[in-house]
Design an enzyme around this catalytic site. Structure first.
Site, short mmCIF file in Angstrom:
data_model
loop_
_atom_site.label_atom_id
_atom_site.label_comp_id
_atom_site.label_asym_id
_atom_site.label_seq_id
_atom_site.Cartn_x
_atom_site.Cartn_y
_atom_site.Cartn_z
N LYS A 1 -22.75 23.58 9.92
CA LYS A 1 -21.33 23.87 9.77
C LYS A 1 -20.46 23.36 10.92
O LYS A 1 -19.23 23.35 10.79
CB LYS A 1 -21.12 25.38 9.63
CG LYS A 1 -21.67 25.94 8.34
CD LYS A 1 -20.93 25.39 7.15
CE LYS A 1 -21.80 25.39 5.91
NZ LYS A 1 -21.45 24.36 4.96
N TYR B 1 -23.28 26.18 1.52
CA TYR B 1 -23.84 24.98 2.12
C TYR B 1 -23.00 23.75 1.81
O TYR B 1 -22.74 22.92 2.68
CB TYR B 1 -25.29 24.78 1.65
CG TYR B 1 -26.10 23.93 2.61
CD1 TYR B 1 -26.98 24.54 3.51
CD2 TYR B 1 -26.00 22.55 2.64
CE1 TYR B 1 -27.74 23.78 4.40
CE2 TYR B 1 -26.74 21.79 3.52
CZ TYR B 1 -27.60 22.40 4.40
OH TYR B 1 -28.33 21.64 5.28
N PRO C 1 -26.37 25.66 14.73
CA PRO C 1 -26.56 24.51 13.85
C PRO C 1 -27.22 24.84 12.52
O PRO C 1 -27.21 24.01 11.60
CB PRO C 1 -27.43 23.56 14.67
CG PRO C 1 -28.12 24.44 15.66
CD PRO C 1 -27.17 25.54 15.96
N HIS D 1 -27.57 14.38 -0.93
CA HIS D 1 -28.60 15.41 -1.03
C HIS D 1 -28.14 16.47 -2.01
O HIS D 1 -27.07 17.06 -1.86
CB HIS D 1 -28.89 16.03 0.34
CG HIS D 1 -29.78 15.18 1.18
ND1 HIS D 1 -31.02 15.60 1.60
CD2 HIS D 1 -29.62 13.92 1.66
CE1 HIS D 1 -31.58 14.63 2.31
NE2 HIS D 1 -30.74 13.61 2.36
N TYR E 1 -35.99 23.71 5.79
CA TYR E 1 -35.75 24.80 6.73
C TYR E 1 -36.98 25.71 6.66
O TYR E 1 -37.29 26.26 5.60
CB TYR E 1 -34.51 25.60 6.34
CG TYR E 1 -33.20 24.87 6.57
CD1 TYR E 1 -32.48 25.06 7.74
CD2 TYR E 1 -32.69 24.01 5.61
CE1 TYR E 1 -31.27 24.41 7.95
CE2 TYR E 1 -31.48 23.34 5.81
CZ TYR E 1 -30.78 23.55 6.98
OH TYR E 1 -29.59 22.90 7.20
#
Length: 389
Positions: A296, A384, A292, A72, A200
């Site tokens: 991480k 990220y 979550p 990704h 998200y």
């Protein structure tokens, strides 16, 4: 029995440490309180930072991950009907890998079995002894019989409720915690993902996340009340609520189906300091927990394993304890940065029960700033994909 490193906990972090040590000729024994099938039945996250991917390859267990995992290059942030993408690759030159924790753990179990790894299942009454001496040992029961393992070092990879953290006296350890006033209701379904990247999504009704495990296995979450039970949510009610919380173009494209797993996870931030006591070293959930949001949890465990593994190799190959002496300080420096990112992203995207009109305006301004500011997106992307070890 005697071994060089006794590892308490047969989840991914304990198995990864055992596999890495094996490839350096360092013996270990892994103690797991459940069965292999039970561990593999747990549904967990599956987004791997670049550092974790590299560790899997170094451990010699990356072949299936590389063949079946999904690379990704970014993610999507949605709010209302609006959305924007953040390219990890453009901002950092790195990507993340989507590969389910269950499959990752299976790969590690298979590798340890193929190489004669010593794994003991169904252990009870684990007690850590003399961790502050040069001769620590661990006792445990299997089928009512007590066993003892003498060792040089102990790795506590046994999770938040394990014995390892509790072994460190309360006069020594300090715990930091934030409990969030909501949870995540998660559904796993044999349906194609609604989007190539994770979504998200902030909405007035609460947070939602569209994720995946593979091309025909999707994982979706919605923010829910801590008083809710999975039984309160039929599949139909879940899908209807998810559609209300994501942009309509994704809601219209969403393929629904029967859930094959449904659960609610409370959200908390937690860190204990220090992460070692004598010859006992804490790793993963035994030492810290993150919400979550931002993926991480598993990745912070991997960074602990990186520091501990290299410290142990330094001891056995060079007779140098510098790496182990600095373990807690190094691990915590990175952990607190990961905690900050998870806390910040959770605050950015969730609805809090006591939010004022001003709070909501500030939240929207934060999202707008992230959308329009290249530097902010770069910082998000750096966190990220994973900060360097």
């Amino acid at each position: 029995m005697r071994t060089q490193v006794c590892i308490i906990g047969g989840g991914p972090s304990g198995l990864l440490l055992s596999q890495l040590l094996h490839r350096k000729g360092i013996d270990s024994i892994v103690l797991e309180r459940k069965t292999r099938d039970y561990v593999l039945g747990r549904i967990r996250a599956g987004i791997l930072e670049t550092g974790f991917v590299d560790l899997m390859r170094e451990a010699g267990v990356g072949a299936r991950m590389d063949a079946e995992g999904f690379t990704h290059t970014g993610t999507v942030i949605a709010y209302g009907e609006e959305e924007f993408g953040i390219s990890f690759h453009d901002h950092t030159g790195k990507d993340v890998m989507v590969y389910g924790q269950t499959e990752l753990t299976r790969d590690l179990y298979d590798a340890r079995a193929a190489e004669g790894g010593n794994l003991v299942f169904n252990v009870d009454y684990v007690v850590i002894h003399d961790a502050k001496t040069d001769a620590p040992f661990v006792t445990y029961h299997v089928d009512g019989t007590e066993h003892r393992i003498d060792c040089d070092y102990i790795a506590g990879c046994d999770g938040f409720h394990g014995v390892s953290r509790q072994t460190i006296p309360t006069s020594v350890r300090r715990e930091y915690e934030k409990v969030y006033p909501f949870g995540w209701l998660g559904v796993l379904s044999e349906t194609p993902p609604v989007h190539d990247e994770l979504i998200y999504s902030w909405s007035e009704r609460g947070f939602a996340l569209c994720s995946m495990r593979n091309a025909n296995l999707s994982r979706y979450y919605i923010q829910c009340s801590l008083s809710d039970s999975p039984d309160d949510w039929s599949d139909g009610a879940f899908w209807s609520e998810l559609k209300r919380r994501i942009p309509s173009r994704h809601a219209d494209a969403l393929v629904t189906g029967p859930s094959i797993e449904k659960s609610i996870a409370p959200l908390r931030s937690f860190v204990t300091e220090p992460m070692c006591w004598g010859r006992l070293f804490l790793c993963g959930d035994a030492a810290h927990i993150v919400p979550p949001t931002g993926a991480k949890g598993l990745n912070t465990a991997a960074s602990d394993i990186h520091y501990l593994y290299h410290g142990l190799v330094q001891v056995y190959e060079d007779k140098d304890t510098a790496g182990l002496d600095a373990y807690s300080e190094r691990a915590l420096a990175r952990i607190w940065k990961a905690e900050r990112f998870s806390w910040s992203t959770t605050n950015l995207l969730h609805r809090y029960p006591d939010q004022s009109a001003f709070d909501l305006k500030m939240q929207r301004a934060e999202i707008d700033f992230l959308r329009s500011n290249d530097a902010a997106q770069k910082v998000f992307a750096q966190n990220y994909v994973g900060l360097p070890y």
